[in-house]
Design a protein around this motif. Sequence first.
Motif, PDB file in Angstrom:
ATOM      1  N   THR A 164       0.836  -1.206   0.000  1.00  0.00           N
ATOM      2  CA  THR A 164       0.000   0.000   0.000  1.00  0.00           C
ATOM      3  C   THR A 164       0.870   1.255   0.000  1.00  0.00           C
ATOM      4  OG1 THR A 164      -1.606  -1.231   1.321  1.00  0.00           O
ATOM      5  CG2 THR A 164      -1.882   1.155   1.201  1.00  0.00           C
ATOM      6  N   HIS A 165       1.855   1.260   0.886  1.00  0.00           N
ATOM      7  CA  HIS A 165       2.746   2.426   0.970  1.00  0.00           C
ATOM      8  C   HIS A 165       3.455   2.659  -0.359  1.00  0.00           C
ATOM      9  CE1 HIS A 165       1.935   3.083   5.084  1.00  0.00           C
ATOM     10  NE2 HIS A 165       2.647   2.095   5.573  1.00  0.00           N
ATOM     11  N   VAL A 166       3.938   1.577  -0.943  1.00  0.00           N
ATOM     12  CA  VAL A 166       4.678   1.709  -2.200  1.00  0.00           C
ATOM     13  C   VAL A 166       3.771   2.269  -3.293  1.00  0.00           C
ATOM     14  CG1 VAL A 166       5.860   0.451  -4.030  1.00  0.00           C
ATOM     15  CG2 VAL A 166       6.315  -0.123  -1.650  1.00  0.00           C
ATOM     16  N   SER A 167       2.552   1.753  -3.361  1.00  0.00           N
ATOM     17  CA  SER A 167       1.610   2.253  -4.367  1.00  0.00           C
ATOM     18  C   SER A 167       1.378   3.746  -4.194  1.00  0.00           C
ATOM     19  CB  SER A 167       0.278   1.508  -4.258  1.00  0.00           C
ATOM     20  OG  SER A 167       0.254   0.396  -5.124  1.00  0.00           O
ATOM     21  N   ASN A 168       1.163   4.150  -2.935  1.00  0.00           N
ATOM     22  CA  ASN A 168       0.950   5.575  -2.675  1.00  0.00           C
ATOM     23  C   ASN A 168       2.181   6.395  -3.063  1.00  0.00           C
ATOM     24  OD1 ASN A 168      -1.635   5.183  -1.678  1.00  0.00           O
ATOM     25  ND2 ASN A 168      -0.898   4.782   0.405  1.00  0.00           N
ATOM     26  N   LEU A 169       3.345   5.856  -2.743  1.00  0.00           N
ATOM     27  CA  LEU A 169       4.594   6.552  -3.070  1.00  0.00           C
ATOM     28  C   LEU A 169       4.726   6.751  -4.578  1.00  0.00           C
ATOM     29  CD1 LEU A 169       7.248   4.973  -0.687  1.00  0.00           C
ATOM     30  CD2 LEU A 169       6.799   7.397  -0.979  1.00  0.00           C
TER      31      LEU A 169
END
Lengths: 137, 137
Positions: A108-113
């Motif tokens: 999730t974090h990576v996608s947002n990043l």
Amino acid sequence: MKKTIFVFSSLIIALLVLFQLSKYSYVSGDISLEIIIAIIAIVFFVIGVYINKKTLRKEKLSSPINSKNIEQLGISKREYEVLVQISNGLSNKEIAEKLFVSESTIKTHVSNLLLKLDAKRRTQAIQKAKDLHILAI
Amino acid sequence: MKKTIFVFSSLIIALLVLFQLSKYSYVSGDISLEIIIAIIAIVFFVIGVYINKKTLRKEKLSSPINSKNIEQLGISKREYEVLVQISNGLSNKEIAEKLFVSESTIKTHVSNLLLKLDAKRRTQAIQKAKDLHILAI
DNA sequence: TTGGTTTTGGTACTTTAGTATGACTCCCAA
DNA sequence: TTGGGAGTCATACTAAAGTACCAAAACCAA
């Protein structure tokens, strides 16, 4: 700090010695004034080069991270931690283990990043982040 | 850096004043000589800093890539091209298009690169390559 | 010309990476 | 006290990435 004191002390001593030499030569006339001046010039030139090199090296080591860009992109604290780990070459699984969360969370974090950095891949995210000076180069 | 120059200049001037003060009590020596020497010292110090900064800037522009490490790792010319594109954040497909070869070829190169760089992922390869100075930092 | 390396390409496969969506908790400011 | 952001996690999926193995040109030095 100790280094600075040492350098300054050396400089002052050097100056002192040179002054003494010049005074001595002035009295005895053994050494010509021009040579003394030349030596002083060379010594201080070398000192200038040396000092400059030292300070520049320090500037290089301290990474100038632009925290303003991080805010402007809306990257949260946790997301930034993930970004750092990505740039260190870790996989999602490894990052998850390091930060004590599940791999899903990291994804999730990576996608947002990727959205916030306008990148398609993590390698591209690394590049963009470094261009924006939000990662140590 | 500006601070350093300022501090040093001030120090030298202060030293000079002290010398003059102490000298007045002993001999009525030559005042202008020491001032000249001090100015020379400062000037050459500044010149040293300036020259060094110029030369270092040149070194910075030409990326200090360690080609020895590339050879020692057995990385071929083509593989290195691929490595550069990886660090620019391109996908295998994009690299293939850029270098006018098939994606299979790029995959082969990437696999070989990962072996030679002892990396598990392309992101790790980027990190290791930068540590070895075979990629512009 | 021979032999080794490089470059190229393919197939078939496994593993990561990344997307989309929804949901739950926690905390903080309005 | 309540709405919203941040962080967490899951499922289900698609898309890349990476591995293994093979093989044929191309190139280059002995």
